[in-house]
Design a protein around this motif. Sequence first.
Motif, short mmCIF file in Angstrom:
data_model
loop_
_atom_site.label_atom_id
_atom_site.label_comp_id
_atom_site.label_asym_id
_atom_site.label_seq_id
_atom_site.Cartn_x
_atom_site.Cartn_y
_atom_site.Cartn_z
N ALA A 1 61.64 88.44 24.16
CA ALA A 1 63.09 88.31 24.23
C ALA A 1 63.65 89.17 25.36
O ALA A 1 64.59 88.77 26.06
CB ALA A 1 63.72 88.71 22.90
N ALA A 2 63.08 90.36 25.56
CA ALA A 2 63.51 91.21 26.66
C ALA A 2 63.25 90.51 27.99
O ALA A 2 64.10 90.56 28.91
CB ALA A 2 62.77 92.55 26.61
N ARG A 3 62.12 89.86 28.12
CA ARG A 3 61.81 89.13 29.35
C ARG A 3 62.80 87.99 29.56
O ARG A 3 63.32 87.80 30.67
CB ARG A 3 60.38 88.59 29.26
N ALA A 4 63.09 87.25 28.50
CA ALA A 4 64.02 86.13 28.61
C ALA A 4 65.43 86.61 28.96
O ALA A 4 66.17 85.91 29.66
CB ALA A 4 64.04 85.33 27.31
N GLN A 5 65.79 87.78 28.47
CA GLN A 5 67.12 88.33 28.70
C GLN A 5 67.22 89.00 30.07
O GLN A 5 68.31 89.37 30.51
CB GLN A 5 67.45 89.34 27.59
N GLY A 6 66.08 89.17 30.73
CA GLY A 6 66.08 89.80 32.05
C GLY A 6 66.11 91.31 32.00
O GLY A 6 66.48 91.95 32.99
N LEU A 7 65.68 91.91 30.88
CA LEU A 7 65.64 93.36 30.79
C LEU A 7 64.45 93.89 31.57
O LEU A 7 63.40 93.25 31.66
CB LEU A 7 65.55 93.82 29.33
N SER A 8 64.59 95.09 32.09
CA SER A 8 63.53 95.66 32.91
C SER A 8 62.56 96.52 32.10
O SER A 8 61.47 96.84 32.59
CB SER A 8 64.12 96.52 34.03
N LYS A 9 62.94 96.92 30.87
CA LYS A 9 62.05 97.78 30.09
C LYS A 9 62.35 97.68 28.60
O LYS A 9 63.42 97.20 28.19
CB LYS A 9 62.18 99.24 30.53
N VAL A 10 61.40 98.15 27.82
CA VAL A 10 61.51 98.25 26.37
C VAL A 10 61.14 99.67 25.97
O VAL A 10 60.13 100.20 26.46
CB VAL A 10 60.57 97.24 25.66
N ASN B 1 51.62 94.51 33.34
CA ASN B 1 50.70 93.95 34.32
C ASN B 1 51.04 92.50 34.67
O ASN B 1 50.91 92.08 35.83
CB ASN B 1 49.26 94.02 33.80
N GLU B 2 51.48 91.74 33.67
CA GLU B 2 51.69 90.31 33.89
C GLU B 2 53.13 89.94 34.22
O GLU B 2 53.37 88.95 34.90
CB GLU B 2 51.23 89.54 32.65
N HIS B 3 54.10 90.73 33.71
CA HIS B 3 55.51 90.34 33.86
C HIS B 3 56.39 91.45 34.42
O HIS B 3 57.59 91.24 34.59
CB HIS B 3 56.07 89.87 32.52
N ARG B 4 55.81 92.62 34.66
CA ARG B 4 56.55 93.76 35.17
C ARG B 4 57.69 94.19 34.24
O ARG B 4 58.75 94.64 34.68
CB ARG B 4 57.09 93.50 36.58
N ILE B 5 57.46 94.06 32.92
CA ILE B 5 58.36 94.65 31.93
C ILE B 5 57.84 96.06 31.65
O ILE B 5 56.76 96.23 31.07
CB ILE B 5 58.39 93.84 30.62
N ALA B 6 58.57 97.06 32.09
CA ALA B 6 58.16 98.45 31.86
C ALA B 6 58.40 98.82 30.40
O ALA B 6 59.17 98.17 29.69
CB ALA B 6 58.92 99.39 32.78
N SER B 7 57.75 99.88 29.96
CA SER B 7 57.96 100.32 28.58
C SER B 7 57.66 101.80 28.44
O SER B 7 56.87 102.37 29.19
CB SER B 7 57.08 99.52 27.61
N THR B 8 58.34 102.39 27.46
CA THR B 8 58.05 103.75 27.03
C THR B 8 57.87 103.73 25.53
O THR B 8 58.78 103.32 24.79
CB THR B 8 59.19 104.72 27.39
N GLY B 9 56.69 104.14 25.07
CA GLY B 9 56.42 104.20 23.64
C GLY B 9 56.23 105.64 23.20
O GLY B 9 55.76 106.48 23.98
N PHE B 10 56.61 105.94 21.98
CA PHE B 10 56.44 107.29 21.42
C PHE B 10 55.59 107.22 20.16
O PHE B 10 55.75 106.32 19.33
CB PHE B 10 57.81 107.91 21.09
N ARG B 11 54.71 108.21 20.05
CA ARG B 11 53.86 108.35 18.86
C ARG B 11 54.32 109.59 18.08
O ARG B 11 53.73 110.67 18.20
CB ARG B 11 52.40 108.54 19.26
N GLU C 1 58.65 102.81 34.90
CA GLU C 1 57.68 101.98 35.60
C GLU C 1 56.36 102.10 34.86
O GLU C 1 55.98 103.18 34.42
CB GLU C 1 57.53 102.43 37.05
N GLY C 2 55.68 101.00 34.71
CA GLY C 2 54.42 101.02 33.98
C GLY C 2 54.64 100.98 32.48
O GLY C 2 55.74 100.72 31.99
N ALA C 3 53.57 101.24 31.74
CA ALA C 3 53.61 101.24 30.28
C ALA C 3 53.14 102.62 29.81
O ALA C 3 51.95 102.87 29.68
CB ALA C 3 52.73 100.13 29.72
N LYS C 4 54.10 103.51 29.58
CA LYS C 4 53.77 104.89 29.20
C LYS C 4 53.87 105.07 27.69
O LYS C 4 54.71 104.46 27.03
CB LYS C 4 54.71 105.86 29.91
N VAL C 5 53.01 105.94 27.16
CA VAL C 5 53.05 106.28 25.75
C VAL C 5 52.90 107.79 25.64
O VAL C 5 52.04 108.39 26.29
CB VAL C 5 51.92 105.60 24.95
#
Length: 302
Positions: A107-116, A155-165, A224-228
Amino acid sequence: MKQVLITGGGGFLAAWIARRLAARGTRLRLFDVPGAPRTASDIVLPRHASQLDWRQGDIRSADDVRAAMEGCDAVIHLAGVLTPACSANPVRGAEINLIGSLHVFDAARAQGLSKVVYASSAGVYGPAHSRHPEPATHYGAFKLAVEGAARAYWNEHRIASTGFRPFVIYGPGRETGVSAGPSLACRAAVRGIPYTIGFTGACGLVYVDDVAEAFENALFAPAEGAKVFNLVGELHTIDAVIAEIRRQVPDADLRAEGPPLTIAADVTEEGPDELLAAGRRSTLAEGIAATLTHYRSLEESA
């Protein structure tokens, strides 16, 4: 940002994040299943509750998630079920925690968001390894899979993300889940009733507003990227938690029993400083004091 979607919006952590975002004037849309309790939001958001845009739906439905995200320009994904529910019904747990997360990224990709920005969990670690994720539960396995999917979306769609544990989150309003024991012990101490925390051993304890600050900062930081990142807080034994509560409430009737959590106790916290530079870590004494104060205020207003 014009409007931020928070999935799992009726929950404890969502309420604390929403409080921070509402205080800076951010418009909020909170998405949760029909009939989900809003108790936590009512507790920590009394001044902002009427300003929130509540949307009902099922995270397992791609259509519901897309509809909830329509018009939003950022998302914080918190929706999920905890360890006991995943163990009782692994397929349902995967549908909510894993497939639901894929719906959010799509949904973020469809909405044009740059990150989650999303919640992973310390449950990705098992009891034996503190450096390499090796989950011992279905819940941890699903969360680890989400982290892998986040890398794929970058890697495939350039949707960046930040995850927390986050490790054991405690504080006002944390009243469900196996690791809610420290918060419930504070509530019991204020009420003057006995309480037994259902696990023993050592674990990372992180005060809820510290976690909320990390999510807030991640939302507004370039990504940028997928950080956790691990959010460990302070390492303490449950005996030390009980001792601190008794120091502040001398007649508290508390004990602990049961096995330790299925997470290695010596996991380190690396990286979050870049997102917490404006803040600081709450000490156990400070977090316990704030939690006790909250429950005292509820008793006085009852």
